[in-house]
Write a protein that holds these residues in place. Structure first.
Motif, PDB file in Angstrom:
ATOM      1  N   UNK A  90       7.478  -4.119   0.982  1.00 19.91           N
ATOM      2  CA  UNK A  90       6.582  -4.156  -0.283  1.00 19.91           C
ATOM      3  C   UNK A  90       5.483  -3.057  -0.626  1.00 19.91           C
ATOM      4  N   UNK A  91       4.848  -2.697   0.697  1.00 19.58           N
ATOM      5  CA  UNK A  91       3.973  -1.678   0.753  1.00 19.58           C
ATOM      6  C   UNK A  91       4.643  -0.196   0.293  1.00 19.58           C
ATOM      7  N   UNK A  92       5.577   0.013   0.967  1.00 11.74           N
ATOM      8  CA  UNK A  92       6.324   1.441   0.760  1.00 11.74           C
ATOM      9  C   UNK A  92       6.490   1.395  -0.837  1.00 11.74           C
ATOM     10  N   UNK A  93       7.109   0.245  -1.238  1.00 14.76           N
ATOM     11  CA  UNK A  93       7.647   0.246  -2.845  1.00 14.76           C
ATOM     12  C   UNK A  93       6.245   0.407  -3.759  1.00 14.76           C
ATOM     13  N   UNK A  94       5.198  -0.295  -3.475  1.00 15.95           N
ATOM     14  CA  UNK A  94       4.138   0.047  -4.248  1.00 15.95           C
ATOM     15  C   UNK A  94       3.402   1.318  -4.023  1.00 15.95           C
ATOM     16  N   UNK A  95       3.393   1.715  -2.830  1.00 18.06           N
ATOM     17  CA  UNK A  95       2.908   3.186  -2.672  1.00 18.06           C
ATOM     18  C   UNK A  95       3.683   4.419  -3.549  1.00 18.06           C
ATOM     19  N   UNK A 100      -0.016   3.719 -10.759  1.00 19.62           N
ATOM     20  CA  UNK A 100      -1.700   3.462 -10.790  1.00 19.62           C
ATOM     21  C   UNK A 100      -2.265   3.509  -9.263  1.00 19.62           C
ATOM     22  N   UNK A 101      -3.317   4.186  -9.037  1.00 17.80           N
ATOM     23  CA  UNK A 101      -3.923   4.519  -7.913  1.00 17.80           C
ATOM     24  C   UNK A 101      -4.172   3.416  -7.085  1.00 17.80           C
ATOM     25  N   UNK A 102      -4.678   2.202  -7.725  1.00 20.57           N
ATOM     26  CA  UNK A 102      -5.414   0.867  -7.344  1.00 20.57           C
ATOM     27  C   UNK A 102      -4.073   0.407  -6.823  1.00 20.57           C
ATOM     28  N   UNK A 103      -2.921   0.120  -7.368  1.00 16.29           N
ATOM     29  CA  UNK A 103      -1.617  -0.456  -6.670  1.00 16.29           C
ATOM     30  C   UNK A 103      -0.983   0.574  -5.527  1.00 16.29           C
ATOM     31  N   UNK A 104      -1.057   1.755  -5.614  1.00 11.30           N
ATOM     32  CA  UNK A 104      -0.679   2.373  -4.375  1.00 11.30           C
ATOM     33  C   UNK A 104      -1.531   2.575  -3.501  1.00 11.30           C
ATOM     34  N   UNK A 105      -3.065   2.347  -3.515  1.00 13.63           N
ATOM     35  CA  UNK A 105      -3.796   1.747  -2.450  1.00 13.63           C
ATOM     36  C   UNK A 105      -3.422   0.595  -1.691  1.00 13.63           C
ATOM     37  N   UNK A 106      -3.219  -0.348  -2.705  1.00 16.63           N
ATOM     38  CA  UNK A 106      -2.782  -1.785  -2.012  1.00 16.63           C
ATOM     39  C   UNK A 106      -1.473  -1.585  -0.974  1.00 16.63           C
ATOM     40  N   UNK A 107      -0.463  -0.783  -1.644  1.00 12.70           N
ATOM     41  CA  UNK A 107       0.778  -0.524  -0.847  1.00 12.70           C
ATOM     42  C   UNK A 107       0.478   0.306   0.355  1.00 12.70           C
ATOM     43  N   UNK A 108      -0.829   1.215   0.303  1.00 12.01           N
ATOM     44  CA  UNK A 108      -0.978   1.932   1.490  1.00 12.01           C
ATOM     45  C   UNK A 108      -1.448   1.040   2.562  1.00 12.01           C
ATOM     46  N   UNK A 109      -2.490   0.041   2.185  1.00 15.11           N
ATOM     47  CA  UNK A 109      -2.938  -0.969   2.635  1.00 15.11           C
ATOM     48  C   UNK A 109      -1.936  -1.635   3.495  1.00 15.11           C
ATOM     49  N   UNK A 110      -0.997  -2.107   2.986  1.00 17.82           N
ATOM     50  CA  UNK A 110       0.017  -2.973   3.543  1.00 17.82           C
ATOM     51  C   UNK A 110       1.050  -2.222   4.533  1.00 17.82           C
ATOM     52  N   UNK A 111       1.297  -1.066   4.531  1.00 18.95           N
ATOM     53  CA  UNK A 111       1.685   0.037   5.435  1.00 18.95           C
ATOM     54  C   UNK A 111       0.934  -0.082   6.644  1.00 18.95           C
ATOM     55  N   UNK A 112      -0.389   0.195   6.316  1.00 20.11           N
ATOM     56  CA  UNK A 112      -1.240   0.321   7.755  1.00 20.11           C
ATOM     57  C   UNK A 112      -1.462  -1.236   8.137  1.00 20.11           C
TER      58      UNK A 112
END
Length: 410
Positions: A90-95, A100-112
């Motif tokens: 899910x994180x990779x798909x959101x990123x 939108x940067x805010x959803x990409x940031x959420x995806x980046x957070x899930x990856x981390x």
């Protein structure tokens, strides 16, 4: 028990642990950093904005691990692994797909969160809990997945960026992740069961049945006396790696010095892990706890004295050895102090502390550099900090060594 015999006897658990630890490389700093320019350009972020976002998701990740990690104590391992794989996907798909940067940031957070945190937590906790008689060696074998990733993934990503876009590379990583994990989750029969069971209290709330009382290390003085020792490696390494350019300038070195240094660190990490695994099993975690920071102190002292590229290389090699020693030593130490029944909870506290340390270290180094303190002065401060952590931990570790020897007497 030799490594070959351990692998033959416990290959299933070791394979799960190794696969989980290797998958965690997708969320590690050394890999994510390769995509920083492309991600910043795609979402119109400045370097400082990306840095703030990176620190933010790292600190939030550390906080969440504190609450999510203990679930491995009562969830079946297969279910926990499935949720981590799902979270990473899910994180990779959101990123990669979000405009939108805010959803990409959420995806980046899930990856981390899933990579740096839960995948490694899953692999090491499972191995440490299930392979009791050779726990140190098992942890050493599982954590070899991290330096292996450091050795092969950066060059592969760097080459791939010349051919594919950063999004296509992440999609390829997701495809490989699913191809490997889905058959393992669906068809492998050797997944360990839940470590604890749950029941319902008269007031309707859920509680966990276990044969041991739930440890609360945060309420114990000995945990806080051990904490600086356990966090020192993350604090020093993260600060130096982030501000390596400043160290290069002051030490009259070149960027190639750190490139060679990272290769030395990866090799040192393999050596340190294998050595620590055997020594933990033979000497005990408490004795290793009193020894494993010595190479870090030696590396810092050598770097300060030489004050050149050779000093950087010596530090990188010795810090790699210490980093390899840390996981077998600290996880075994947590078990020796508080038992393995609640290892998910114990490692969650440790991992959360490591993540917080890696998030706060760059700010600390940055403030000191802004105050015009030379890098050599900062390294001297780090030597003092590590020594303080070493001295604070000496008392609890010594008492544990004495208790271990007393139990071993006939």
């Amino acid at each position: 028990m030799g490594y070959r015999r351990i692998i033959l006897q416990h290959y299933g658990i070791l394979a799960i642990g190794f696969l989980a630890a290797f998958s965690g490389n997708l969320g590690q700093t050394f890999l994510v950093g390769f995509f920083q320019p492309a991600i910043s350009e795609s979402f119109s972020l400045t370097s400082s904005e990306f840095g703030i976002a990176y620190s933010l998701v790292t600190l939030v990740s550390g906080c969440l691990i504190f609450f999510v990690g203990p679930m491995l104590d009562w969830w079946p391992t297969r279910r926990f692994a499935f949720c981590v794989v799902l979270g990473m996907a899910l994180g990779i798909l959101l990123l990669t797909l979000s405009p939108w940067a805010i959803l990409a940031l959420l995806g980046f957070g899930l990856i981390r969160f899933c990579g740096q945190g839960l995948f490694v937590h899953l692999g090491t906790t499972t191995a440490a809990r299930r392979i009791v008689q050779a726990r140190g060696s098992a942890l050493a074998l599982v954590t070899l997945a991290i330096p292996l990733g450091e050795a092969i993934l950066p060059s592969g990503i760097a080459s791939a960026l010349h051919v594919w876009s950063w999004r296509e590379i992440w999609w390829g990583a997701l495809a490989v992740l699913l191809i490997v994990w889905l058959p393992t989750l669906l068809f492998y029969p050797g997944w360990p069961p839940a470590n604890q069971t749950r029941s319902t209290r008269p007031d309707g709330r859920t509680q966990h049945r276990t044969s041991a009382a739930t440890p609360r290390p945060l309420r114990e003085a000995r945990f806080w006396r051990l904490s600086l020792m356990m966090m020192s490696v993350a604090i020093v390494n993260t600060g130096i790696f982030v501000f390596q350019a400043d160290m290069i300038d002051e030490f009259n070195a070149t960027p190639a010095t750190f490139a060679i240094g990272f290769a030395l660190a990866a090799g040192g990490r393999v050596v340190g892990s294998l050595i620590a695994g055997r020594l933990v099993d033979r000497l005990g975690a408490a004795i290793m706890g009193r020894l494993y920071l010595l190479p870090l102190i030696a590396g810092l002292v050598i770097a300060v004295i030489l004050h050149n590229a050779w000093g950087i290389l010596a530090y990188m090699l010795l810090s790699g050895i210490v980093t390899g020693m840390q996981e077998p030593t600290v996880t075994s130490l947590l078990i020796q102090f508080w038992g393995s029944e609640h290892l998910g909870r114990l490692r969650s506290i440790f991992v959360a502390g490591m993540v917080f340390a890696s998030g706060l270290a760059p700010a600390t180094f940055g403030i000191l550099l802004d105050l015009n303190i030379p890098f050599t002065g900062i390294l001297l401060m780090m030597i003092v900090m590590v020594c303080i952590g070493f001295l604070l931990a000496w008392g609890p570790l010594t008492r544990q060594v004495r208790a271990q020897r007393k139990e071993a007497r006939p």
